[in-house]
Design a protein around this motif. Structure first.
Motif, PDB file in Angstrom:
ATOM      1  N   TYR A  77       0.840  -1.205   0.000  1.00  0.00           N
ATOM      2  CA  TYR A  77       0.000   0.000   0.000  1.00  0.00           C
ATOM      3  C   TYR A  77       0.874   1.252   0.000  1.00  0.00           C
ATOM      4  CZ  TYR A  77      -4.038  -2.955   0.857  1.00  0.00           C
ATOM      5  OH  TYR A  77      -5.024  -3.900   0.726  1.00  0.00           O
ATOM      6  N   LEU A  78       1.911   1.242   0.822  1.00  0.00           N
ATOM      7  CA  LEU A  78       2.849   2.370   0.852  1.00  0.00           C
ATOM      8  C   LEU A  78       3.536   2.516  -0.501  1.00  0.00           C
ATOM      9  CD1 LEU A  78       4.450   4.623   2.241  1.00  0.00           C
ATOM     10  CD2 LEU A  78       5.994   2.854   3.116  1.00  0.00           C
ATOM     11  N   ASP A  79       3.992   1.421  -1.059  1.00  0.00           N
ATOM     12  CA  ASP A  79       4.650   1.470  -2.371  1.00  0.00           C
ATOM     13  C   ASP A  79       3.710   2.044  -3.432  1.00  0.00           C
ATOM     14  OD1 ASP A  79       6.904   0.350  -1.223  1.00  0.00           O
ATOM     15  OD2 ASP A  79       6.532  -1.664  -2.025  1.00  0.00           O
ATOM     16  N   CYS A  80       2.446   1.696  -3.348  1.00  0.00           N
ATOM     17  CA  CYS A  80       1.464   2.161  -4.325  1.00  0.00           C
ATOM     18  C   CYS A  80       1.259   3.676  -4.211  1.00  0.00           C
ATOM     19  CB  CYS A  80       0.145   1.418  -4.135  1.00  0.00           C
ATOM     20  SG  CYS A  80      -1.075   1.775  -5.414  1.00  0.00           S
ATOM     21  N   ILE A  81       1.062   4.168  -2.997  1.00  0.00           N
ATOM     22  CA  ILE A  81       0.831   5.608  -2.848  1.00  0.00           C
ATOM     23  C   ILE A  81       2.092   6.391  -3.215  1.00  0.00           C
ATOM     24  CG2 ILE A  81       1.387   5.919  -0.393  1.00  0.00           C
ATOM     25  CD1 ILE A  81      -1.733   7.351  -2.077  1.00  0.00           C
ATOM     26  N   LYS A  82       3.271   5.822  -2.939  1.00  0.00           N
ATOM     27  CA  LYS A  82       4.533   6.474  -3.337  1.00  0.00           C
ATOM     28  C   LYS A  82       4.614   6.575  -4.853  1.00  0.00           C
ATOM     29  CE  LYS A  82       7.842   5.352   0.324  1.00  0.00           C
ATOM     30  NZ  LYS A  82       9.021   4.531   0.642  1.00  0.00           N
ATOM     31  N   ARG A  83       4.270   5.500  -5.516  1.00  0.00           N
ATOM     32  CA  ARG A  83       4.316   5.452  -6.984  1.00  0.00           C
ATOM     33  C   ARG A  83       3.418   6.532  -7.599  1.00  0.00           C
ATOM     34  NH1 ARG A  83       5.244   1.189 -10.977  1.00  0.00           N
ATOM     35  NH2 ARG A  83       3.808   1.482 -12.694  1.00  0.00           N
ATOM     36  N   VAL A  84       2.207   6.649  -7.078  1.00  0.00           N
ATOM     37  CA  VAL A  84       1.259   7.636  -7.595  1.00  0.00           C
ATOM     38  C   VAL A  84       1.732   9.055  -7.270  1.00  0.00           C
ATOM     39  CG1 VAL A  84      -1.109   8.489  -7.448  1.00  0.00           C
ATOM     40  CG2 VAL A  84      -0.682   6.032  -7.543  1.00  0.00           C
ATOM     41  N   ALA A  85       2.213   9.274  -6.042  1.00  0.00           N
ATOM     42  CA  ALA A  85       2.697  10.609  -5.650  1.00  0.00           C
ATOM     43  C   ALA A  85       3.863  11.038  -6.541  1.00  0.00           C
ATOM     44  CB  ALA A  85       3.117  10.607  -4.185  1.00  0.00           C
ATOM     45  N   GLU A  86       4.781  10.140  -6.821  1.00  0.00           N
ATOM     46  CA  GLU A  86       5.920  10.454  -7.693  1.00  0.00           C
ATOM     47  C   GLU A  86       5.435  10.787  -9.103  1.00  0.00           C
ATOM     48  OE1 GLU A  86       8.702   7.198  -7.445  1.00  0.00           O
ATOM     49  OE2 GLU A  86       9.075   7.592  -5.322  1.00  0.00           O
ATOM     50  N   LYS A  87       4.514  10.004  -9.600  1.00  0.00           N
ATOM     51  CA  LYS A  87       3.980  10.242 -10.943  1.00  0.00           C
ATOM     52  C   LYS A  87       3.327  11.626 -11.028  1.00  0.00           C
ATOM     53  CE  LYS A  87       0.706   8.464 -14.293  1.00  0.00           C
ATOM     54  NZ  LYS A  87      -0.156   7.388 -14.710  1.00  0.00           N
ATOM     55  N   LEU A  88       2.613  12.008  -9.985  1.00  0.00           N
ATOM     56  CA  LEU A  88       1.922  13.301  -9.955  1.00  0.00           C
ATOM     57  C   LEU A  88       2.827  14.450  -9.503  1.00  0.00           C
ATOM     58  CD1 LEU A  88      -1.457  12.228  -8.292  1.00  0.00           C
ATOM     59  CD2 LEU A  88      -1.100  12.859 -10.687  1.00  0.00           C
ATOM     60  N   GLU A  89       4.037  14.106  -9.070  1.00  0.00           N
ATOM     61  CA  GLU A  89       4.985  15.085  -8.515  1.00  0.00           C
ATOM     62  C   GLU A  89       4.374  15.818  -7.329  1.00  0.00           C
ATOM     63  OE1 GLU A  89       6.204  17.466 -11.876  1.00  0.00           O
ATOM     64  OE2 GLU A  89       7.492  15.854 -12.625  1.00  0.00           O
ATOM     65  N   LYS A  90       3.782  15.044  -6.423  1.00  0.00           N
ATOM     66  CA  LYS A  90       3.162  15.578  -5.212  1.00  0.00           C
ATOM     67  C   LYS A  90       4.043  15.279  -4.009  1.00  0.00           C
ATOM     68  CE  LYS A  90      -0.660  16.688  -7.376  1.00  0.00           C
ATOM     69  NZ  LYS A  90      -1.095  18.049  -7.583  1.00  0.00           N
ATOM     70  N   GLU A  91       3.991  16.174  -3.034  1.00  0.00           N
ATOM     71  CA  GLU A  91       4.702  15.937  -1.780  1.00  0.00           C
ATOM     72  C   GLU A  91       3.971  14.834  -1.027  1.00  0.00           C
ATOM     73  OE1 GLU A  91       5.783  18.290   2.386  1.00  0.00           O
ATOM     74  OE2 GLU A  91       5.059  19.448   0.661  1.00  0.00           O
ATOM     75  N   LEU A  92       4.741  13.864  -0.511  1.00  0.00           N
ATOM     76  CA  LEU A  92       4.169  12.756   0.253  1.00  0.00           C
ATOM     77  C   LEU A  92       4.780  12.762   1.643  1.00  0.00           C
ATOM     78  CD1 LEU A  92       2.464  10.119   0.415  1.00  0.00           C
ATOM     79  CD2 LEU A  92       4.495   8.910  -0.426  1.00  0.00           C
ATOM     80  N   VAL A  93       3.925  12.838   2.649  1.00  0.00           N
ATOM     81  CA  VAL A  93       4.357  12.772   4.043  1.00  0.00           C
ATOM     82  C   VAL A  93       3.837  11.450   4.594  1.00  0.00           C
ATOM     83  CG1 VAL A  93       4.166  13.811   6.332  1.00  0.00           C
ATOM     84  CG2 VAL A  93       4.252  15.278   4.290  1.00  0.00           C
ATOM     85  N   VAL A  94       4.753  10.591   5.059  1.00  0.00           N
ATOM     86  CA  VAL A  94       4.382   9.277   5.581  1.00  0.00           C
ATOM     87  C   VAL A  94       4.704   9.249   7.068  1.00  0.00           C
ATOM     88  CG1 VAL A  94       4.794   6.791   5.431  1.00  0.00           C
ATOM     89  CG2 VAL A  94       4.888   8.196   3.351  1.00  0.00           C
ATOM     90  N   PHE A  95       3.747   8.790   7.867  1.00  0.00           N
ATOM     91  CA  PHE A  95       4.013   8.617   9.282  1.00  0.00           C
ATOM     92  C   PHE A  95       3.171   7.484   9.823  1.00  0.00           C
ATOM     93  CE2 PHE A  95       0.166  10.988   9.618  1.00  0.00           C
ATOM     94  CZ  PHE A  95      -0.315  10.873  10.916  1.00  0.00           C
ATOM     95  N   GLY A  96       3.465   7.086  11.062  1.00  0.00           N
ATOM     96  CA  GLY A  96       2.720   6.025  11.728  1.00  0.00           C
ATOM     97  C   GLY A  96       3.377   4.672  11.564  1.00  0.00           C
ATOM     98  N   TYR A  97       3.156   3.846  12.557  1.00  0.00           N
ATOM     99  CA  TYR A  97       3.674   2.477  12.542  1.00  0.00           C
ATOM    100  C   TYR A  97       2.640   1.585  13.199  1.00  0.00           C
ATOM    101  CZ  TYR A  97       5.255   4.178  17.117  1.00  0.00           C
ATOM    102  OH  TYR A  97       5.319   4.754  18.351  1.00  0.00           O
ATOM    103  N   GLY A  98       2.922   0.292  13.270  1.00  0.00           N
ATOM    104  CA  GLY A  98       1.968  -0.697  13.766  1.00  0.00           C
ATOM    105  C   GLY A  98       1.307  -0.333  15.076  1.00  0.00           C
ATOM    106  N   ASN A  99       0.147  -0.928  15.328  1.00  0.00           N
ATOM    107  CA  ASN A  99      -0.642  -0.701  16.535  1.00  0.00           C
ATOM    108  C   ASN A  99      -0.996   0.776  16.734  1.00  0.00           C
ATOM    109  OD1 ASN A  99      -0.659  -3.460  17.236  1.00  0.00           O
ATOM    110  ND2 ASN A  99       1.398  -3.256  18.056  1.00  0.00           N
ATOM    111  N   MET A 100      -1.223   1.478  15.657  1.00  0.00           N
ATOM    112  CA  MET A 100      -1.642   2.877  15.645  1.00  0.00           C
ATOM    113  C   MET A 100      -0.590   3.808  16.267  1.00  0.00           C
ATOM    114  SD  MET A 100      -5.777   2.518  16.227  1.00  0.00           S
ATOM    115  CE  MET A 100      -6.040   4.232  16.437  1.00  0.00           C
ATOM    116  N   GLY A 101       0.663   3.386  16.245  1.00  0.00           N
ATOM    117  CA  GLY A 101       1.726   4.230  16.762  1.00  0.00           C
ATOM    118  C   GLY A 101       1.788   5.563  16.027  1.00  0.00           C
ATOM    119  N   ASP A 102       1.995   6.627  16.763  1.00  0.00           N
ATOM    120  CA  ASP A 102       2.111   7.999  16.252  1.00  0.00           C
ATOM    121  C   ASP A 102       0.795   8.584  15.763  1.00  0.00           C
ATOM    122  OD1 ASP A 102       4.685   8.570  16.872  1.00  0.00           O
ATOM    123  OD2 ASP A 102       5.472   8.448  14.838  1.00  0.00           O
ATOM    124  N   ILE A 103      -0.316   7.897  15.900  1.00  0.00           N
ATOM    125  CA  ILE A 103      -1.574   8.430  15.382  1.00  0.00           C
ATOM    126  C   ILE A 103      -1.946   9.731  16.107  1.00  0.00           C
ATOM    127  CG2 ILE A 103      -3.265   7.228  16.837  1.00  0.00           C
ATOM    128  CD1 ILE A 103      -4.721   6.646  14.036  1.00  0.00           C
TER     129      ILE A 103
END
Length: 135
Positions: free
Chosen positions: A102-128
């Protein structure tokens, strides 16, 4: 991110209700339901990256389905996903414990669109709890 058009995105969940519902409530995932509620609070559009539908608004009524994101499925959905994200400047993706595809997919689309992508969070809702800071 003031002055930028920001959208919040997360991956779909495996467990779903048995009847059609708005996407933000269809998935039994605490992560999705929390982000859906918070998106309303912060006034930010919320989308779910779905292996079945592509990218669905949290407010869109959808039916339950069985599908998991793969590289091949991402390629099939890429244009559909890109079309929904093209008008935003920044894509904030909450990863949570979602599969890497899922992360790879959104990265692929963001790169194609030349959009800034901010990724955060980890398992068990960490950092939510940092959602407000990130937005």
């Amino acid at each position: 991110m003031q002055g930028k058009r920001v959208v919040l995105v997360t991956a779909c969940g495996n467990k779903k209700e048995s009847t059609p519902k708005v996407a933000g409530e269809l998935y039994k995932s605490a992560r999705i339901r929390h982000l859906y509620r918070k998106s309303k609070e912060f006034g930010v559009p919320f989308f779910i990256l779905s292996a079945g539908y592509g990218l669905v608004s949290g407010d869109e009524v959808i039916s339950p389905y069985n599908a998991v994101m793969t590289k091949e499925r991402c390629r099939e959905l890429e244009e559909k996903i890109a079309k929904r994200l093209k008008d935003y400047d920044v894509i904030v993706y909450y990863r949570g414990g979602a599969r890497k595809d899922y992360l790879d997919c959104i990265k692929r689309v963001a790169e194609k669109l030349e959009k800034e992508l901010v990724v955060f969070g980890y398992g068990n809702m960490g950092d939510i709890g940092k959602l407000g800071e990130v937005l």
